[in-house]
Design an enzyme around this catalytic site. Structure first.
Site, PDB file in Angstrom:
ATOM      1  CG  ASP A   3      -2.132   0.864   0.951  1.00 49.14           C
ATOM      2  OD1 ASP A   3      -2.297   1.329  -0.061  1.00 49.14           O
ATOM      3  OD2 ASP A   3      -2.848   1.196   2.258  1.00 49.14           O
ATOM      4  CG  ASN A  53      -7.483  -2.324  -6.151  1.00 45.29           C
ATOM      5  OD1 ASN A  53      -6.297  -3.165  -5.980  1.00 45.29           O
ATOM      6  ND2 ASN A  53      -7.481  -1.534  -5.251  1.00 45.29           N
TER       7      ASN A  53
END
Ligand code: FPP
Length: 229
Positions: free
Chosen positions: A2, A50
């Site tokens: 991340d 995503n």
């Protein structure tokens, strides 16, 4: 992995630049893990959620995946790295799927370390798939529901045949799991770092592992049962 987007934005760059720089961190983490004898490294590269990102970012990530896998294939083979993927692979663009499947075949005999890319993956997706499969087996193949146990569930997850992770690392300061390997991390040690993924280096992996080694893993038992006096 991340923090790619924030890393790029901090530098006034497009988010995609962060993803591209994240590839170096993937390499560093893989080399470091291989050097110290880690047998399985699983990277959350693209979640089910995503897909909802802006289309150019999704396309750039898919291109990056293809280019990275193609570009690193020799290196993977030279270092005994087996490539694996988990997730809804059928939902990936064909070029991506084909590249991935070929690279998985080409590295299938390597056995020093297995790097698993979680792509179009989410733990809830995986658990729903497992439930559907077991329900179908109960209805059509005579599976007795009372025989369903931990091991059978694990055998029907995308990670079938892989050991549960011992250590889960999340970068970028977020302290949540975000739908990753929810079943498998039941007893994993968690390690969070503010480092953004493109800045993640070998030393960060080593620091995480040193911290892991200092923890007492009790698996529900009491301390004396783990290290008898
Ligand atoms: C999360 O950061 C990262 C991703 C969604 C993509 C990760 C992919 C790579 C590092 C490329 C890896 C390539 C291979 C071959 C595995 P984010 O975009 O959510 O960052 P943010 O939270 O700062 O916005």
């Amino acid at each position: 992995m991340d923090g790619n987007g924030r890393w790029a934005e901090q530098k006034g760059e497009h988010r995609v630049v962060g993803h591209a720089n994240g590839v170096r961190s993937v390499r560093e983490a893989l080399v470091a893990a291989t050097e110290i004898g880690v047998r399985y490294l699983t990277l959350y590269a693209f979640s089910t959620e995503n897909w909802k990102r802006p289309r150019p970012e999704v396309e750039a990530l898919m291109d990056l995946l293809v280019n990275t896998v193609v570009g690193e294939l020799d290196e993977l083979n030279n270092n005994g790295v087996r490539l694996n993927a988990i997730g809804d692979i059928d939902s990936l663009p064909k070029s991506c799927r084909d590249t991935l499947e070929q690279a998985i075949l080409d590295t299938a005999k390597n056995d020093r370390i297995t790097i698993t890319l979680a792509l179009s993956y989410s733990a809830r997706w995986e658990i729903v798939e497992m439930a559907r499969t077991l329900a179908t087996k109960a209805r059509s193949e005579g599976l007795d529901p009372s025989t369903i146990n931990d091991a059978m569930v694990a055998e029907h997850l995308a990670t079938k045949g892989m050991p549960d992770p011992e250590l889960l690392i999340r970068t970028s300061g977020e302290q949540r799991i975000s739908n990753f390997l929810l079943w498998q991390i039941a007893y994993a040690e968690l390690w969070f770092t503010p480092v953004l993924w493109p800045d993640f280096r070998k030393e960060h992996l080593f620091r995480a592992i040193l911290d892991f080694q200092s923890r007492q893993r009790r698996f529900g038992l009491i301390g004396e049962q783990i290290t008898p006096a």
